[in-house]
Design a protein around this motif. Structure first.
Motif, PDB file in Angstrom:
ATOM      1  N   GLU A 208       0.852  -1.182   0.000  1.00 29.84           N
ATOM      2  CA  GLU A 208       0.000   0.000   0.000  1.00 29.84           C
ATOM      3  C   GLU A 208       0.887   1.231   0.000  1.00 29.84           C
ATOM      4  N   CYS A 209       0.427   2.214  -0.704  1.00 33.69           N
ATOM      5  CA  CYS A 209       1.204   3.439  -0.837  1.00 33.69           C
ATOM      6  C   CYS A 209       1.161   4.234   0.476  1.00 33.69           C
ATOM      7  N   ALA A 210       2.307   4.759   0.889  1.00 29.47           N
ATOM      8  CA  ALA A 210       2.379   5.538   2.129  1.00 29.47           C
ATOM      9  C   ALA A 210       1.621   6.856   1.990  1.00 29.47           C
ATOM     10  N   SER A 211       1.618   7.423   0.794  1.00 37.83           N
ATOM     11  CA  SER A 211       0.992   8.742   0.650  1.00 37.83           C
ATOM     12  C   SER A 211      -0.489   8.659   0.299  1.00 37.83           C
ATOM     13  N   CYS A 212      -0.900   7.701  -0.551  1.00 43.73           N
ATOM     14  CA  CYS A 212      -2.319   7.678  -0.931  1.00 43.73           C
ATOM     15  C   CYS A 212      -3.106   6.577  -0.220  1.00 43.73           C
ATOM     16  N   GLY A 213      -2.418   5.659   0.443  1.00 48.80           N
ATOM     17  CA  GLY A 213      -3.114   4.649   1.237  1.00 48.80           C
ATOM     18  C   GLY A 213      -3.706   3.500   0.442  1.00 48.80           C
TER      19      GLY A 213
ATOM     20  N   VAL B 191      -3.129   0.608  -3.085  1.00 50.56           N
ATOM     21  CA  VAL B 191      -2.129   0.022  -3.975  1.00 50.56           C
ATOM     22  C   VAL B 191      -2.234   0.789  -5.294  1.00 50.56           C
ATOM     23  N   CYS B 192      -1.330   1.707  -5.487  1.00 45.30           N
ATOM     24  CA  CYS B 192      -1.359   2.521  -6.706  1.00 45.30           C
ATOM     25  C   CYS B 192      -0.193   2.091  -7.602  1.00 45.30           C
ATOM     26  N   PRO B 193      -0.146   2.551  -8.848  1.00 38.23           N
ATOM     27  CA  PRO B 193       0.942   2.121  -9.742  1.00 38.23           C
ATOM     28  C   PRO B 193       2.329   2.331  -9.137  1.00 38.23           C
TER      29      PRO B 193
END
Ligand SMILES: [Zn+2]
Length: 200
Positions: free
Chosen positions: A99-104, A106-108
């Motif tokens: 999971e992305c730390a900034s958007c929370g 699973v982003c590209p």
């Protein structure tokens, strides 16, 4: 005159009969020969692929889902020796998403750039189960590679089941555990699905 004509006719009919019988006997012999030849050809055709398949090389491409949050791709050159035993030389690429730390989510960015590694290795795959159109092999191998900043060693253990298709193609599934030395994760366990195509 009438009698002579009929006698002549009778004789010629008999002669025709005899020749017909002879011809049909010859035809029967020819038919049996053709049948025998067809049987031999069928037999050879059924044997030849089996022999050809035992000593052959293939390119193999497999996609794996690994615990935990891992995906990998393995491109291999497989050399099959006798009785479906095989040697495999492979290149493997692996990603582990998070999971992305900034958007929370699973982003590209967090999918592709969280953790990646690659490796090159080989495996010996002794055949342990044989069927008419399928066979199972153990897979025991080793590899060396790297992630973004470290050298990695790998030990690869698994089981692979192959299904023989037409023209030497194969489908396979694998259950495997990669033991990664100095990797972010020590064990990568999962399932691989793939296809193999003959190269000679
Ligand atoms: Zn993000």
């Amino acid at each position: 005159m009438m009698k002579m004509k009929s006698e002549d006719g009778l004789l010629s009919v008999c002669e025709k009969c005899r020749m017909k019988k002879q011809r049909s006997a010859a035809k029967g012999k020819a038919n049996r020969l053709v049948h025998t030849l067809l049987l031999v050809i069928c037999f050879m055709a059924s044997m030849t692929p089996a022999v050809a398949q035992q000593n052959s090389d293939r390119i193999s491409l497999g996609f794996g889902c690994l615990y935990e949050r891992g995906l990998d791709v393995t491109l291999s050159y497989e050399h099959e020796t006798k009785y479906h035993n095989a040697w495999e030389y492979f290149a493997n690429g692996y990603i582990k998403w998070d999971e992305c730390a900034s958007c929370g989510h699973v982003c590209p960015e967090s999918f592709w750039n969280n953790y990646r590694s690659y490796g090159f290795g080989f495996a010996y795959k002794p055949c342990v189960a044989r069927g008419r159109n399928h066979h199972g092999n153990m897979r025991i191998g080793a590899s060396v590679g790297s992630d973004t900043d470290r050298f990695l060693g790998g030990i690869h253990l698994g089981y692979e089941h192959n299904y023989t298709l037409r023209h030497g193609w194969k489908l396979f599934w694998q259950v495997k555990t990669d033991v990664m030395i100095k990797g972010e994760d020590l064990f990568r366990t999962g399932i691989v699905l793939g296809v193999k195509l003959p190269v000679k």
